[in-house]
Design a protein around this motif. Structure first.
Motif: not given
Length: 550
Positions: A193-200, A477-487, A489-493
């Motif tokens: 099994y995996r999580f149905r929603h993988d982006a949070a 999936s993953f997100r690229i975010v700007q945090r305190a002026g830096r990039l 990579m953040i993945a939820a699952t």
């Protein structure tokens, strides 16, 4: 006692079913099964249910190589190119040996998820570039173990599955196990099994769905087993290479495997060394041999206290990134050796050292207050709404506050001050509260009548910032975010998704170094941009495209 702990685990965490084998050197002392092999049909986990054991397979691969070394067919100090002549990373200038691969000190990438089959994955690394001399740094690499499987095939003239079955599984009596994962065996396997929603970040109520099934034969994660069969392997570890009168490995080779180790990090309480295919920790003067394993739809854990005389195998069909299974397996091994059971360790609403998180952080629209609750939990209040914080099982927290649920939460220290991290937010102590962020006149954190400056001021979005997806089930999936002026990579699952939210360091030609340590080999390369936004990126050969969902 162990059954109650298993029930607690399943109550709080996404574990449809599990099987636990507890052993001594002389036999299995306890076999416990809980929950469902398949939730749709209601089929329970039975004594004969098989699970994919993921990276626990690496220990099997290492012991098989140990046999070949005992026979003079493999030399741990030989260069990989001696067996696979096409493997010449860095133009052949850095000499990677068999031992480097076994120890995860080759400097190769952690994973290359674009190619599904072993030979192609290995050959794709033939001219890889590494950034550190072999042997100087531990960096876990599935690709290194895939190459070891190709070496086994080269020296034996057989498939890895046949060699491992003939040399390990059958001599050990592991008759219900296999050394490859194929569709013909699905009927014997628990449904993964995996999580149905993988982006949070998954909350306790997060629904599951059957995971993608695929054939697999690479040496980093090729084994399926029942709990009792994996318990036999644990008995062999307790017997230092011998079980029921059958010697699998010479005493000298067994000692080499567990003593030739490098620092693999871990917590201050559980400092980990990695031997030749096995984690080694000294706990209360005892040597524990361990390995965890995550597959798409399965999480497993194997441990043997070779001084205490007990071993445990835990197999589940939980999502492969459900690291709480490792904590559970450790605790079970402690309990069977006399420690008091602590069900609270597996209650997601109980946060260890909750008091260290409490305080007010940020300002303006991104102001939060974190409070300890009477039941040893944490709450997060922002803009007049309060939500709960939950243990995520990997050192981070998840939150059900509607404005703060998209990313994991963690607390860091920057320049001696606490910093609350959540996606793009890096929140210092609330500047309106003076030197003590735990005090404040507004415990509900409703709208601030005199709000301070927003801690995350509007900036021009970086072309890379956004949400990216691929078809790989390992790291979807993953997100690229700007945090305190830096990039970052953040993945939820994701089984292979990093939990440390690595920083992206710009190199030349649109390529970024993944992680702040320049010795790490992972690279992300930006594709073309349209209307100011990058359309796709390549992560170590695997392409991810910008999602239509933010």
């Amino acid at each position: 006692m162990i059954s109650q702990l298993a029930k607690q685990l399943r109550t709080s965490w996404p574990v449809p079913g599990l099987a636990i084998s507890i052993v001594t050197a002389t036999g299995e002392s306890m076999l416990i099964t809980e929950g469902f092999a398949d939730t749709e049909s209601g089929a329970p986990v039975s004594d004969h249910t098989r699970f994919e054991i993921g990276s626990v397979s690496k220990t099997f691969t290492a012991f098989l190589l140990g046999q070949l070394a005992d026979e003079g067919k493999v030399n741990f100090e030989a260069q990989v190119a001696d067996y696979l002549p096409w493997f010449t990373p860095n133009g052949g200038s850095r000499k990677i040996t068999v031992r480097h691969l076994m120890q995860h000190t080759s400097g190769l990438v952690a994973g290359a998820d674009a190619l599904p089959d072993a030979a192609a994955r290995g050959y794709a690394l033939r001219d890889a570039t590494t950034c550190v001399e072999p042997g100087q740094m531990f960096h876990y690499s599935n690709e290194g173990y895939n190459l070891l499987g190709l070496i086994i095939e080269h020296v034996t003239g057989k498939s890895l599955a046949d060699a491992m079955t003939e040399r390990l599984l059958h001599p050990l009596g592991m008759r219900e196990s296999t050394a490859h994962i194929i569709h013909e065996d699905i009927a014997h396997l628990a449904t993964g099994y995996r999580f149905r929603h993988d982006a949070a970040p998954p909350l306790p109520s997060a629904p599951l769905t059957p995971a993608t099934f695929f054939d697999y034969s690479a040496a980093d994660a090729n084994v399926t087993a029942t709990a009792s069969d994996l318990g036999v392997f644990a008995r062999m570890l307790l017997g230092r290479g011998t079980v029921a009168g059958t010697r699998i490995l010479s005493p000298e080779r067994f000692e080499q495997i567990i003593t030739d180790r490098v620092d693999a990090g871990g917590s201050a309480e559980h400092r980990s060394g990695y031997g030749l295919g096995v984690d080694v920790e000294i706990i209360d003067g005892h040597t524990w041999l361990m390995h965890a394993g995550g597959m798409v739809g399965y999480r497993s854990f194997l441990a043997a206290d070779i001084d205490g005389g007990y071993g445990v195998a835990v197999l589940t069909n939980a999502p492969g990134d459900c690291q709480i299974v490792d904590r559970f397996g450790r605790h079970v091994l402690s309990v069977v050796q006399g420690a008091s059971p602590e069900p609270a360790l597996f209650d997601r609403e109980i946060i260890a050292d909750a008091h260290r998180y409490t305080g007010s952080y940020g300002a303006g629209s991104r102001r939060i207050r974190v409070d300890a609750t009477a039941d040893h939990g944490l709450s997060l209040t922002s803009n007049g709404t309060t939500g709960k914080l939950y243990d995520a099982g990997d050192g981070r927290l998840a939150c059900d506050h509607p404005d703060w649920s998209a990313y994991h939460h963690s607390l860091s220290t920057v320049a001696g001050k606490p910093q609350w991290l959540c996606g793009p937010d890096s929140l210092g102590p609330d500047p309106t509260l003076g030197p003590d962020p735990t005090l404040g006149p507004d415990p509900t954190l409703g709208p601030d009548p005199t709000p301070g400056p927003d801690p995350t001021p509007a900036t021009t979005p970086h072309p890379l910032a956004g949400h990216y997806r691929s078809y790989t089930p390992w790291y979807p999936s993953f997100r690229i975010v700007q945090r305190a002026g830096r990039l970052h990579m953040i993945a939820a699952t994701g089984v292979e998704a990093p939990c440390d939210e690595p920083e992206l360091i710009a190199l030349d030609g649109g390529t970024f170094h993944v992680g702040a340590d320049p010795r790490l080999p992972e690279r992300l390369t930006a594709g073309p941009a349209l209307n100011g936004s990058v359309l796709w990126v390549d992560l170590d050969g695997c392409r991810y495209t910008r999602s239509f969902r933010p």
